[in-house]
Each structure stands twice: as structure tokens, then as C-alpha cells.
Design an enzyme around this catalytic site. Structure first.
Site, short mmCIF file in Angstrom:
data_model
loop_
_atom_site.label_atom_id
_atom_site.label_comp_id
_atom_site.label_asym_id
_atom_site.label_seq_id
_atom_site.Cartn_x
_atom_site.Cartn_y
_atom_site.Cartn_z
N CYS A 1 -32.24 18.29 62.70
CA CYS A 1 -31.09 17.87 61.88
C CYS A 1 -30.02 17.40 62.88
O CYS A 1 -29.55 18.20 63.70
CB CYS A 1 -30.57 19.01 61.02
SG CYS A 1 -31.84 19.64 59.90
N CYS B 1 -26.60 19.39 63.46
CA CYS B 1 -26.61 20.85 63.58
C CYS B 1 -26.67 21.28 65.04
O CYS B 1 -27.44 20.72 65.83
CB CYS B 1 -27.82 21.41 62.82
SG CYS B 1 -28.06 23.18 63.05
N CYS C 1 -24.10 27.93 62.31
CA CYS C 1 -25.35 28.04 63.08
C CYS C 1 -25.29 27.50 64.49
O CYS C 1 -25.04 26.32 64.68
CB CYS C 1 -26.47 27.24 62.43
SG CYS C 1 -26.33 27.03 60.70
N GLU D 1 -35.67 27.51 61.84
CA GLU D 1 -36.23 27.21 60.53
C GLU D 1 -37.08 28.42 60.12
O GLU D 1 -38.15 28.65 60.69
CB GLU D 1 -37.07 25.93 60.62
CG GLU D 1 -37.94 25.66 59.40
CD GLU D 1 -37.24 25.81 58.05
OE1 GLU D 1 -36.10 25.35 57.89
OE2 GLU D 1 -37.84 26.44 57.15
N SER E 1 -32.52 22.70 51.94
CA SER E 1 -31.50 21.82 52.51
C SER E 1 -31.90 20.37 52.30
O SER E 1 -32.87 19.92 52.89
CB SER E 1 -31.37 22.10 54.01
OG SER E 1 -30.93 23.42 54.21
N LEU E 2 -31.17 19.66 51.45
CA LEU E 2 -31.55 18.27 51.17
C LEU E 2 -30.75 17.28 52.02
O LEU E 2 -31.31 16.48 52.74
CB LEU E 2 -31.32 17.95 49.69
CG LEU E 2 -32.28 18.57 48.69
CD1 LEU E 2 -31.94 18.11 47.28
CD2 LEU E 2 -33.73 18.20 49.02
N HIS E 3 -29.46 17.30 51.86
CA HIS E 3 -28.52 16.48 52.65
C HIS E 3 -28.61 14.98 52.40
O HIS E 3 -27.85 14.21 53.00
CB HIS E 3 -28.65 16.75 54.16
CG HIS E 3 -28.68 18.19 54.53
ND1 HIS E 3 -27.97 19.15 53.85
CD2 HIS E 3 -29.31 18.85 55.54
CE1 HIS E 3 -28.19 20.34 54.41
NE2 HIS E 3 -28.99 20.18 55.43
N GLU F 1 -27.76 34.16 67.46
CA GLU F 1 -26.52 34.57 66.80
C GLU F 1 -26.81 35.17 65.44
O GLU F 1 -27.78 34.79 64.80
CB GLU F 1 -25.64 33.34 66.56
CG GLU F 1 -25.29 32.63 67.81
CD GLU F 1 -24.60 31.31 67.52
OE1 GLU F 1 -24.06 31.14 66.42
OE2 GLU F 1 -24.63 30.47 68.41
N CYS G 1 -34.20 25.36 67.38
CA CYS G 1 -34.84 24.86 66.16
C CYS G 1 -35.50 23.52 66.46
O CYS G 1 -35.00 22.75 67.28
CB CYS G 1 -33.79 24.67 65.06
SG CYS G 1 -34.52 24.19 63.47
N CYS H 1 -25.93 36.99 57.87
CA CYS H 1 -26.66 35.74 58.11
C CYS H 1 -27.44 35.93 59.40
O CYS H 1 -26.86 36.25 60.43
CB CYS H 1 -25.63 34.61 58.22
SG CYS H 1 -26.39 33.04 58.66
#
Ligand code: SAH
Length: 358
Positions: free
Chosen positions: A114, A117, A333, A160, A214-216, A90, A110, A103
């Protein structure tokens, strides 16, 4: 056939020389691909007809095709693209004031794990080639009317990016080249889960792209739960690499933090995040979760979001909240591809079920 948009080891200059053609033909062809928005060799009207035909016999211009094109009222457009091997990815065009941001994806699926996601739910199938990454840029560019140009690129689609760093950098070189899309590196952002070795490489190669990490989560215990790959890395190494990139590039760092209700959105998380990032000239990009079908995660209330923001701001951090754009068209995503995969599964199960007799 060689993909004309593939920047790696490009045979076009040599091919032109073999045909006794001057160098300016190469510039003309590049101009048609990038600024000229040609859709076919046919359209490259200042090339002799025989050359257009010879190019078409030797090179392919597009390797992927758009299988779905969604548009939302806020001006967001999303393409579901099928690659030559049938895999789907996408990419998105976002309109924000004068900005025309795209984007793009760097992998099919991936492997970072995560848990919230949509892109990684089925693991990674493969890396995209540099040509496939450039192709997304050009497909999206061709959605703009004449007179409008792409202004920004965010590498925040599926995959990634730093797990596919070679092709990524070759594709971004085309994006930023004056004879390519001419988008300056300062308007290009690479978003990463945080792969230290690759971040050090960006620093050593003197890249000037913006880096978003990206920490989260404010600590490894929670991050190990939310971002599975963290178990092998850890926040300390990521921050060390990010600081190295900041020193080398002079680009202000961005840290992304997806807010998941009840999991990482409490006052204490905000305080510890502020503590973790202390002393850095950084921007924190807070992203209220965009729900994914069948996953148990929820978007926090606006009160919880505001509390989180206030604590970060109170601690002196620059904070930005990501506006939700295009959620009606599954713009986050991997969501559209996943919806399509689920629909295809349903379709297969109907096909396999006994047909009702007429
Ligand atoms: N692999 C890269 C790019 C991922 S997409 C990375 O990890 O940064 C860009 C950002 O969107 C990441 O911060 C990612 O964690 C986040 N994201 C993924 N799914 C999301 C969702 N459903 N809602 C909100 N943000 C999401």
C-alpha cells in the site's frame, strides 16, 4: 527455552505430568499469565518456590522487550517492542469511553505494497509467531490499572494478518478463550488487504471474528495504483470471499477506505464505491489519511471528507469516520518503528562521519 506464551504445540501440560504435578497447576499458571498479569514466575505466589524456579529454568515468559513507551493526552499508549532477533514492531492501547481496545501487529513490515502506508515501505522481514502476537496483548494488558480489562482487539497494526493466518488464529484463540483473555470473538476485528483464499478459510473454519476489508478504491484501476498487491487479486474475488465470510459467520462486514486528497476522495469515487457495495449489509469505515513523513500523500479537507460521507450515506450505507487518536505519538501503523529506523540511520551516518577533533 520454550516460550510459555506460545500456544502452538505447548509442552507445559506434558512437562507438568512428567514432574508428577496435578492438572490444576496448569490452570494456575494460565491464570497468572492472563488474568493475574504476572510479570515473572517469581510473582506466581501460589506455586511452590521450587516449581517457580523449575519453570523459570525451563520456559521463558517474555521474548520481547519494550524499547519505547509513548503516551498521548487522549489516553492512547503505544509500545515499540523489540523481538528476540532485534526486529521491532508496534502495538497500541486505545481508550474510548469504557472501551479498552488494543491494536496489534502480525508481521515485521508488510509485503502488500500500500503506497501510502508506513509499515510496508521496507517490505516484510518476517511473520510473527503466535507467542509474539500473544505477548503484545499481554504487554498492553499490563498497562491497565487493576480492575480494568481489555475489551476489544483490532488486528490493524503492522503487517497483513491473513498472510500469517495460522499464528494469527492461534493467538486470537488465546485472546478469546475464557481461560485466556476472555475477549469474545465479536469484539475482535481482523483487518485485511483482502486475501481471498484466507478469507474463505476463515469462513470454513467457522471463525466469528469481525472482518474489515481495506478497499481504498472503487475500481481495480485505481486500487492497483494504491494497493500494489491488488494487481494479482482484483476486487471481484475479494468481494466474493467477503460475502462468503458474511454468510458463514453472520458478522456484518466492514470496508475500510483511507481518504487520500485528490486521489480517491472525489464525489465520483464515493458514488462508485456506493455502487460497488450495493446490497450488502456493511459498514464503511472512512479513514482520513494520517500523513507519513516523506510520503507525498495528503489528508483531504474536512469539506472533502464530508462530501464523501454524505454521498455514501445518501446511498443508504452505514458510514463511520475513524477519529484520529494518538497521532502525536505516531500511533498509525508502522510510523513509530519507521521514525526509529530513520533515527537509527541518521545515528549511523553521524557515527561514520569523521569526528571533529577536540
Ligand atoms: N494489512 C491490513 C492492516 C493494515 S492497518 C489491511 O490492509 O487492512 C489498518 C488500516 O489502516 C488499513 O486499512 C490501512 O490501509 C490503513 N492505513 C495504513 N496507513 C495509514 C495511514 N497513514 N493513514 C490512515 N490509514 C492508514
Amino acid at each position: 527455552m520454550f516460550h510459555l506464551l506460545e500456544p502452538s504445540a505447548h509442552p507445559l501440560p506434558e512437562w507438568l505430568a512428567q514432574h508428577g504435578l496435578p492438572r490444576f497447576r496448569h490452570d494456575q499458571i494460565r491464570h497468572w499469565l492472563f488474568a493475574g498479569r504476572a510479570r515473572s514466575f517469581e510473582e506466581m505466589s501460589d506455586l511452590p518456590k521450587w516449581l517457580r524456579e523449575a519453570l523459570a529454568a525451563e520456559f521463558c515468559l517474555w521474548t520481547s522487550r519494550v524499547v519505547e513507551h509513548k503516551q498521548s493526552e487522549d489516553g492512547t499508549e503505544k509500545l515499540l517492542v523489540e523481538l528476540s532477533d532485534g526486529q521491532q514492531i508496534e502495538c497500541v492501547l486505545l481508550r474510548d469511553g469504557p472501551r479498552r481496545t488494543i491494536c496489534i501487529s502480525t508481521q515485521v513490515g508488510c509485503a502488500m505494497g500500500c503506497v501510502f502506508c508506513a509499515s510496508g515501505l521496507a517490505g516484510v522481514a518476517r511473520n510473527l509467531t503466535a507467542g509474539e502476537i500473544v505477548e503484545q496483548m499481554l504487554l498492553l494488558d499490563r498497562l491497565l490499572p487493576e480492575g480494568e480489562r481489555l475489551s476489544h482487539i483490532v488486528v490493524m497494526g503492522m503487517g497483513e494478518p491473513l498472510a500469517n493466518i495460522g499464528p494469527l488464529l492461534r493467538a486470537l484463540a488465546e485472546a478469546s478463550s475464557p481461560s485466556g483473555l476472555g475477549i469474545s470473538a465479536r469484539r475482535i476485528t481482523i483487518s485485511t488487504v483482502g486475501l481471498p483464499a484466507a478469507i474463505h478459510r476463515l469462513a470454513e473454519e467457522n471463525c466469528r471474528y469481525n472482518l474489515a476489508v481495506s478497499l481504498h478504491a472503487p475500481d481495480d484501476a485505481l486500487r492497483n495504483e494504491l494497493v500494489k498487491v491488488n494487481k494479482k487479486i482484483g476486487l471481484a474475488e475479494i468481494l466474493k470471499a467477503a460475502d462468503h465470510y458474511f454468510e458463514a459467520s453472520g458478522r456484518r462486514l466492514t470496508f475500510e477506505y483511507v481518504l487520500l486528497a485528490g486521489l480517491n476522495d472525489e464525489a465520483d469515487h464515493a458514488r462508485r464505491l456506493a455502487q460497488l457495495l450495493r446490497g450488502r449489509s456493511a459498514l464503511v469505515n472512512v479513514i482520513p489519511y494520517n500523513p507519513v513523513a516523506d510520503l507525498p500523500y495528503r489528508t483531504p479537507s474536512s469539506a472533502a471528507v464530508n462530501r464523501f460521507l454524505e454521498i455514501l450515506r445518501g446511498a443508504g450505507l452505514n458510514v463511520h469516520v475513524r477519529e484520529r487518536k494518538g497521532d502525536k505519538i505516531d500511533a498509525a501503523c508502522g510510523q513509530l518503528r519507521r521514525a526509529n529506523m530513520l533515527a537509527a540511520e541518521k545515528l549511523t551516518s553521524t557515527v561514520h562521519s569523521p569526528l571533529p577533533s577536540a
